[in-house]
Design a protein around this motif. Structure first.
Motif, PDB file in Angstrom:
ATOM      1  N   THR A  42       0.851  -1.234  -0.076  1.00  0.00           N
ATOM      2  CA  THR A  42       0.060   0.027  -0.099  1.00  0.00           C
ATOM      3  C   THR A  42       0.878   1.375   0.123  1.00  0.00           C
ATOM      4  N   PHE A  43       0.412   2.384  -0.744  1.00  0.00           N
ATOM      5  CA  PHE A  43       1.084   3.373  -0.740  1.00  0.00           C
ATOM      6  C   PHE A  43       0.250   4.561  -1.130  1.00  0.00           C
ATOM      7  N   ARG A  44       0.660   5.658  -0.843  1.00  0.00           N
ATOM      8  CA  ARG A  44      -0.215   7.031  -1.138  1.00  0.00           C
ATOM      9  C   ARG A  44       0.631   7.804  -2.276  1.00  0.00           C
ATOM     10  N   ALA A  45      -0.002   8.390  -2.916  1.00  0.00           N
ATOM     11  CA  ALA A  45       0.679   9.353  -4.148  1.00  0.00           C
ATOM     12  C   ALA A  45      -0.045  10.777  -4.111  1.00  0.00           C
ATOM     13  N   ILE A  46       0.686  11.808  -4.448  1.00  0.00           N
ATOM     14  CA  ILE A  46       0.419  13.141  -4.296  1.00  0.00           C
ATOM     15  C   ILE A  46       0.785  13.753  -5.722  1.00  0.00           C
ATOM     16  N   VAL A  88       9.016   6.802  -2.401  1.00  0.00           N
ATOM     17  CA  VAL A  88       9.349   5.661  -2.927  1.00  0.00           C
ATOM     18  C   VAL A  88       9.298   5.899  -4.504  1.00  0.00           C
ATOM     19  N   SER A  89      10.011   5.123  -5.284  1.00  0.00           N
ATOM     20  CA  SER A  89      10.107   5.270  -6.609  1.00  0.00           C
ATOM     21  C   SER A  89       8.835   4.609  -7.306  1.00  0.00           C
ATOM     22  N   LEU A 103       7.322  -2.578   0.228  1.00  0.00           N
ATOM     23  CA  LEU A 103       7.182  -1.142   0.468  1.00  0.00           C
ATOM     24  C   LEU A 103       7.610  -0.986   1.755  1.00  0.00           C
ATOM     25  N   PRO A 104       8.180   0.368   2.179  1.00  0.00           N
ATOM     26  CA  PRO A 104       8.249   0.722   3.677  1.00  0.00           C
ATOM     27  C   PRO A 104       6.861   1.153   3.919  1.00  0.00           C
ATOM     28  N   ALA A 105       6.782   1.128   5.273  1.00  0.00           N
ATOM     29  CA  ALA A 105       5.536   1.635   5.996  1.00  0.00           C
ATOM     30  C   ALA A 105       5.469   3.380   5.535  1.00  0.00           C
ATOM     31  N   ARG A 106       3.983   3.610   5.237  1.00  0.00           N
ATOM     32  CA  ARG A 106       3.893   4.950   5.019  1.00  0.00           C
ATOM     33  C   ARG A 106       4.657   5.433   3.662  1.00  0.00           C
ATOM     34  N   GLY A 278      -7.488   8.708  -2.273  1.00  0.00           N
ATOM     35  CA  GLY A 278      -7.465   7.313  -1.355  1.00  0.00           C
ATOM     36  C   GLY A 278      -6.110   6.694  -1.459  1.00  0.00           C
ATOM     37  N   PRO A 279      -6.140   5.889  -0.411  1.00  0.00           N
ATOM     38  CA  PRO A 279      -4.893   4.973  -0.550  1.00  0.00           C
ATOM     39  C   PRO A 279      -4.753   4.063  -1.826  1.00  0.00           C
ATOM     40  N   ASN A 280      -3.662   3.677  -2.330  1.00  0.00           N
ATOM     41  CA  ASN A 280      -3.388   2.744  -3.313  1.00  0.00           C
ATOM     42  C   ASN A 280      -3.125   1.553  -2.616  1.00  0.00           C
TER      43      ASN A 280
END
Length: 689
Positions: A42-46, A88-89, A103-106, A278-280
């Motif tokens: 899970t990751f977020r994107a901006i 992250v990339s 993936l790392p947390a957050r 929302g979160p991915n």
């Protein structure tokens, strides 16, 4: 043309304002959404855009909504580190989704759109300082403009010269750093094309272009060929000019549909980035990466960008005006525009969160669609009007527009071979059925009917921007329906007697029959929603329900409607809280009982819109304003959250503006860090005309 260019700017402002409203409501709510799962995928994107020195003073007028102050970006990068977030990339995300290193947390994906020069001069140094990777989306058509010339198609307040964007030499330098991955942002589709006869400019990637010289729209083949050719051209230019591989597409204005996703995949870009919030989570494919949109008003976008949920937050109240488009329509184009202006003024003055907008023509008022207000394959088009009104409402007042549509009640032309394939009832009609309104309805038991109605919903979503669908109250069966040949054949296939008298005479068989009919109607509406989502994936759903099946669950057999099933199936259920229509002897007690039945259901209050009656259809008169206000006050004090009013007569100004505004407005005053007593979120900021 100048006026129409503002359409896309207004569209972008609307999206940005939506984010600001959600930011405020989350910041002041007592409980924030739960943290994202630490599952390694899970990751977020901006999504960020231009970065300015002293952003508020760098524009002559109000800043571009997505421009950011350089101090904000620097503070944000520092905050990410101190708050434990990990940029992250795109490659790290791809690897994690493929079963590689988690993936790392957050985890956060930083992205910057449009290719501004400020990315090179202000952001790139920060990326190197923090060792943060980022995705940069380039509009190749803008980067191919010769030095010193104006960039055509750039839809902001002030035209920009080529020097406002990075050079290809700078792009090659950043690609070589390993910190920046390039994505396509289109070549010539980061613009608007005429989306209706009135000339509104709408996102080029998802709009069938209207040609005023021929009076025709692009067909599907011409539209997708235009989009795919643009994507291929953009990807090819980036790879040729930078030597970097391109595998991602960033949709201009966040506008995409499933056919466009397939075109991007064919063009070599299986990954695309949207502006969905929302979160991915692992169930969100990399073909539709969600991104929060950063705006200049957000100092450090913690709440709005990294904490937003994926679906409607039950704390975000629905306040809906239910509008008859028949009252906007006029054979005189000038009068029609005047009617539209009065509607826009009324909605702006009221300040609701949503408009339930009629998309079908029903001039005789029998509840069946005689024609439609959008181009389609099967019914006459009374006027090409729905797109125009929905777009103006969305961009000029900031409301979410739900298309109010019949489910079965379509009056097909007499020469259509399915015109006579109707829901029929056995004779003589049952006592319960004699008291009910019987719409002219096509029978969904016939597969050809289901396909035809699906075509209509697909044509709606293809031709008009909507946030949701409101399914009309015609989705109903009485206890003596459907007796059509196709329906009786369905019963036999279900192992039920193909004879309605036999079914009604046996309590066990009657219960099975009732459940089958109820589920059939629900499943059909969900099938229609899926047809619409081919063209607008984010469409929400709401369904009108009569009050009697809510108050008397046993009456499900007279309506084939179920509150519990509806609450599970749709984002919202619009219950007709109309005691005068139901001839309630004690309206107050009737409403209290209705509320109790809704509240007893899981998620009942969160997902139910109480639709109040503004006109007494028996007398033809409007409901007294004090009575209408008192009904909502009662429901609200009991704990109801969502409300709509039908009808709103915007031409006559009835119900009175002050009454409607008191009930429906979602505007708030944030005083002392608290939301007002109704706990309503801020309204979407209106776009400038």
């Amino acid at each position: 043309m100048k006026k129409n260019k503002r359409d896309l700017l207004a569209f972008l402002r609307m999206a940005a304002a939506s984010l600001l409203g959600l930011c405020a409501v989350l910041a002041h709510a007592q409980a924030l959404p739960a943290p994202d799962a630490d599952d390694g995928k899970t990751f977020r994107a901006i999504a960020m855009h231009d970065v300015r020195h002293n952003v508020r003073e760098s524009f002559v007028a109000e800043p571009e909504p997505t421009a950011l102050d350089e101090r904000t970006v620097a503070d944000f990068f520092s905050w990410l580190r101190s708050a434990g977030y990990h940029p992250v990339s795109l490659q790290q995300i791809v690897d994690a989704r493929a079963g590689g290193k988690p993936l790392p947390a957050r985890a956060v994906l930083l992205s910057f759109d449009d290719g501004y020069e400020s990315f090179y001069s202000k952001v790139y140094p920060l990326l190197k300082q923090f060792n943060y990777p980022a995705v940069m989306a380039l509009v190749t058509g803008w980067l191919e403009v010769p030095p010193g010339q104006i960039v055509a198609g750039y839809g902001a307040q002030t035209p920009l010269r080529r020097e406002a964007f990075i050079t290809w030499e700078q792009a090659r330098e950043m690609a070589a750093s390993g910190l920046v991955e390039y994505a396509s942002h289109g070549d010539a589709i980061h613009t608007g094309v005429p989306g209706n006869p009135q000339g509104n400019l709408q996102p080029a990637a998802v709009t069938h272009r209207y040609d005023s010289s021929t009076g025709r729209y692009e067909d599907d083949a011409a539209w997708i060929a235009r989009v795919e050719a643009d994507l291929r051209r953009s990807r090819g230019l980036i790879e040729q000019r930078t030597g970097a591989r391109v595998r991602a597409m960033v949709w201009p204005y966040g506008a995409y549909n499933k056919a466009a996703l397939r075109a991007a995949d064919r063009a070599g870009m299986p990954i695309t980035l949207t502006l969905d919030e929302g979160p991915n989570t692992p169930d969100v494919p990399l073909q539709t990466i969600r991104r929060g949109l950063a705006t200049y008003d957000i100092a450090v976008p913690e709440y709005a960008l990294l904490r937003t949920p994926a679906r409607p937050d039950p704390r975000v109240l629905q306040r809906a005006m239910h509008i008859d488009l028949d009252n906007v329509y006029d054979p005189d184009p000038q009068q029609q525009e005047a009617n539209l202006s009065r509607l826009l003024d009324r909605v702006q003055a009221v300040g609701p969160s949503a408009v339930f907008l009629q998309a079908f023509a029903d001039p005789d008022g029998d509840g069946a669609a005689d024609a439609l207000y959008f181009p389609n394959r099967h019914l006459p088009m009374r006027a090409d009007l729905f797109n125009r009104v929905a777009w103006q409402l969305r961009t000029r007042t900031g409301v979410e527009v739900y298309a109010w549509m019949p489910v079965l009640a379509f009056q097909l032309p007499a020469n259509n071979p399915l015109a006579g394939v109707r829901v029929t009832h056995m004779e003589p009609a049952s006592a319960a059925a004699r008291d009910q309104v019987r719409y002219h309805r096509l029978s969904p038991a016939d597969a050809r009917v289901r396909a035809l109605i699906g075509d209509i919903y697909e044509d709606l979503a293809k031709n008009a921007p909507v946030a949701g669908l409101l399914f009309h109250d015609d989705a109903t069966y009485s206890d003596d329906e459907d007796a059509s040949p196709a329906a009786l054949a369905q019963l036999a296939a279900q192992g039920l007697p193909a004879d309605l008298r036999t079914l009604r005479g046996d309590p066990a068989l009657r219960a099975r029959w009732t459940e089958f009919k109820t589920r059939q109607l629900t499943d059909f509406t969900l099938e229609l929603a899926q047809r619409a989502r081919e063209w607008q994936p984010g469409i929400l759903t709401a369904r009108n329900l009569y009050a009697r099946p809510v108050l008397e669950p046993a009456s499900q057999e007279w309506f084939a409607q179920s509150l519990s099933q509806s609450l599970q199936a749709y984002d919202y259920t619009a219950v007709m809280a109309m005691p005068f229509m139901e001839q309630a002897a004690d309206p107050k007690a009737w409403l209290e009982a209705l509320y109790r039945q809704v509240a007893a259901q899981p998620h009942g209050i969160e997902r139910t819109v109480f639709e109040l009656q503004a006109r007494d259809w028996r007398s033809g008169k409007m409901i007294d304003k004090d009575t209408l206000a008192g009904q909502w006050t009662l429901l609200h004090r009991l704990g109801a959250r969502h409300v709509a009013i039908y009808p709103d007569d915007f031409l006559e100004g009835q119900p009175p503006l002050v009454t409607v505004r008191d009930i429906l407005s979602v505007r708030v005053n944030l005083r002392g860090g608290k939301v007002d007593s109704l706990e309503t979120p801020p309204a979407l900021a209106p776009a400038k005309p």
